[in-house]
Scaffold this motif. Structure first.
Motif, PDB file in Angstrom:
ATOM      1  N   UNK A   1      -9.812  15.613  40.673  1.00 16.48           N
ATOM      2  CA  UNK A   1      -9.262  16.891  40.676  1.00 16.48           C
ATOM      3  C   UNK A   1      -7.635  16.341  40.687  1.00 16.48           C
ATOM      4  N   UNK A   2      -6.965  17.513  40.243  1.00 15.16           N
ATOM      5  CA  UNK A   2      -5.736  17.634  40.280  1.00 15.16           C
ATOM      6  C   UNK A   2      -4.867  16.140  39.433  1.00 15.16           C
ATOM      7  N   UNK A   3      -5.787  15.751  38.446  1.00 16.43           N
ATOM      8  CA  UNK A   3      -5.199  14.636  37.700  1.00 16.43           C
ATOM      9  C   UNK A   3      -4.529  15.162  36.547  1.00 16.43           C
ATOM     10  N   UNK A   4      -3.367  14.168  36.393  1.00 17.25           N
ATOM     11  CA  UNK A   4      -2.220  14.548  35.311  1.00 17.25           C
ATOM     12  C   UNK A   4      -1.858  13.250  34.818  1.00 17.25           C
ATOM     13  N   UNK A   5      -1.182  13.212  33.686  1.00 19.31           N
ATOM     14  CA  UNK A   5      -0.189  12.165  33.237  1.00 19.31           C
ATOM     15  C   UNK A   5       1.156  12.708  33.019  1.00 19.31           C
ATOM     16  N   UNK A   6       2.193  12.235  33.092  1.00 21.77           N
ATOM     17  CA  UNK A   6       3.405  12.934  32.891  1.00 21.77           C
ATOM     18  C   UNK A   6       4.536  11.791  32.330  1.00 21.77           C
ATOM     19  N   UNK A   7       5.384  12.230  31.520  1.00 22.95           N
ATOM     20  CA  UNK A   7       6.419  11.362  30.991  1.00 22.95           C
ATOM     21  C   UNK A   7       7.639  11.883  31.686  1.00 22.95           C
ATOM     22  N   UNK A   8       8.520  10.957  32.095  1.00 27.10           N
ATOM     23  CA  UNK A   8       9.645  10.938  33.021  1.00 27.10           C
ATOM     24  C   UNK A   8      10.816  10.260  32.333  1.00 27.10           C
ATOM     25  N   UNK A   9      11.961  10.799  32.160  1.00 28.75           N
ATOM     26  CA  UNK A   9      13.103  10.119  32.233  1.00 28.75           C
ATOM     27  C   UNK A   9      13.353   9.154  33.045  1.00 28.75           C
ATOM     28  N   UNK A  10      13.511   7.865  33.051  1.00 29.12           N
ATOM     29  CA  UNK A  10      13.608   6.879  34.307  1.00 29.12           C
ATOM     30  C   UNK A  10      14.953   6.992  34.434  1.00 29.12           C
ATOM     31  N   UNK A  11      15.712   7.072  33.610  1.00 32.27           N
ATOM     32  CA  UNK A  11      17.144   7.059  33.850  1.00 32.27           C
ATOM     33  C   UNK A  11      17.807   8.133  34.685  1.00 32.27           C
ATOM     34  N   UNK A  12      17.170   9.184  34.343  1.00 29.37           N
ATOM     35  CA  UNK A  12      17.885  10.640  35.348  1.00 29.37           C
ATOM     36  C   UNK A  12      16.780  11.179  36.324  1.00 29.37           C
ATOM     37  N   UNK A  13      15.300  10.891  36.139  1.00 33.39           N
ATOM     38  CA  UNK A  13      14.206  11.192  36.833  1.00 33.39           C
ATOM     39  C   UNK A  13      13.823  12.661  36.620  1.00 33.39           C
ATOM     40  N   UNK A  14      14.325  12.957  35.477  1.00 32.02           N
ATOM     41  CA  UNK A  14      13.850  14.301  34.787  1.00 32.02           C
ATOM     42  C   UNK A  14      12.560  14.156  34.156  1.00 32.02           C
ATOM     43  N   UNK A  15      11.443  15.032  34.342  1.00 37.73           N
ATOM     44  CA  UNK A  15      10.285  15.216  33.884  1.00 37.73           C
ATOM     45  C   UNK A  15      10.492  15.849  32.491  1.00 37.73           C
ATOM     46  N   UNK A  16      10.042  15.122  31.693  1.00 38.72           N
ATOM     47  CA  UNK A  16      10.136  15.554  30.221  1.00 38.72           C
ATOM     48  C   UNK A  16       8.719  16.296  29.661  1.00 38.72           C
ATOM     49  N   UNK A  17       7.685  15.910  29.932  1.00 40.99           N
ATOM     50  CA  UNK A  17       6.383  16.422  29.650  1.00 40.99           C
ATOM     51  C   UNK A  17       5.221  16.121  30.607  1.00 40.99           C
ATOM     52  N   UNK A  18       4.427  16.929  30.878  1.00 38.88           N
ATOM     53  CA  UNK A  18       3.099  16.794  31.691  1.00 38.88           C
ATOM     54  C   UNK A  18       2.046  17.219  30.790  1.00 38.88           C
ATOM     55  N   UNK A  19       0.876  16.396  30.979  1.00 41.63           N
ATOM     56  CA  UNK A  19      -0.494  16.890  30.473  1.00 41.63           C
ATOM     57  C   UNK A  19      -1.154  16.698  31.486  1.00 41.63           C
ATOM     58  N   UNK A  20      -2.033  17.895  31.597  1.00 38.41           N
ATOM     59  CA  UNK A  20      -3.221  17.980  32.833  1.00 38.41           C
ATOM     60  C   UNK A  20      -4.477  17.584  32.206  1.00 38.41           C
ATOM     61  N   UNK A  21      -5.185  16.559  33.038  1.00 36.84           N
ATOM     62  CA  UNK A  21      -6.445  16.180  32.515  1.00 36.84           C
ATOM     63  C   UNK A  21      -7.523  17.163  33.171  1.00 36.84           C
ATOM     64  N   UNK A  22      -7.490  18.178  32.594  1.00 34.99           N
ATOM     65  CA  UNK A  22      -8.244  19.361  33.328  1.00 34.99           C
ATOM     66  C   UNK A  22      -9.728  19.381  32.701  1.00 34.99           C
ATOM     67  N   UNK A  23     -10.630  20.101  33.438  1.00 35.41           N
ATOM     68  CA  UNK A  23     -11.922  20.237  32.786  1.00 35.41           C
ATOM     69  C   UNK A  23     -13.234  19.442  33.207  1.00 35.41           C
ATOM     70  N   UNK A  24     -12.750  18.485  34.069  1.00 36.83           N
ATOM     71  CA  UNK A  24     -13.802  17.546  34.740  1.00 36.83           C
ATOM     72  C   UNK A  24     -14.510  16.963  33.414  1.00 36.83           C
TER      73      UNK A  24
END
Length: 194
Positions: free
Chosen positions: A128-151
């Motif tokens: 549960x609560x599985x996700x992947x996300x892309x973060x700008x490593x220079x600023x720490x800002x989350x750019x995008x998130x993809x929730x791995x939903x649905x089991x």
């Protein structure tokens, strides 16, 4: 501001000022789903070992793979931060992360595919609560998130890919269920997304 991605959606990896991102982190987080019933009270929660991998491609051929047994790409531009064997406690942070120095990725690498697989063989119905996300490593800002939903009764996901587009990079959320305990098992499922 972060973008919640849906399956197949693409985003450009360009900053709001028009400059290109230089370093990104693909983060993976998850929890074991709580067990139900009498036996769950006796045995407690289960631990799930999900593994993040990055497969680097050149013209559809594997050039390198970064995973828990090979933490840094041969050229040093992609680095896995280490293997998490149990998942998170629900705090929402990254349990595993792969850092990509986009400016250092060799010119012959045209795609990087990120996968997640259940090394211990549990299906995603047990996650549960599985996700992947892309973060700008220079600023720490989350750019995008993809929730791995649905089991589901699959043991892996082809999560997303970062690929060259003109002089920059784009990210595409794939979210394709697959079966396999290692990145090698997933190669036939990755192929249609190249």
């Amino acid at each position: 501001m972060s973008v919640d991605l849906s399956k197949g959606q693409q985003i450009s990896l360009t900053k709001s000022d028009g400059s290109s991102l230089t370093s990104v982190r693909m983060g993976l987080g998850w929890q074991a789903a709580p067990r139900k019933g009498f036996l769950a009270k006796l045995t407690g929660g289960s631990e799930i070992d999900l593994d993040a991998s990055a497969v680097l491609f050149t013209s559809g051929r594997i050039a390198d793979v970064i995973f828990f047994q090979h933490l840094t790409s041969d050229d040093g531009s992609v680095r896995h931060t280490g293997d998490n064997l149990t998942g998170g406690a629900g705090a929402g942070g990254d349990d595993e992360a792969i850092l990509v120095d986009l400016a250092r990725v060799p010119a012959h690498i045209d795609q990087i595919v990120f996968t997640v697989n259940s090394f211990t063989g549990q299906t995603f119905t047990q996650v549960q609560n599985a996700f992947c996300r892309l973060v700008d490593e220079t600023t720490g800002t989350e750019l995008a998130r993809y929730t791995l939903t649905g089991g589901g009764n699959h043991t892996a996901q082809i999560m997303a890919k970062v690929h060259r587009s003109g002089s920059g990079w784009q990210m595409k959320a794939i979210g394709e269920p697959a079966v396999g305990r290692t990145f090698q098992d997933l190669l036939p499922s990755i192929s249609p997304h190249l």
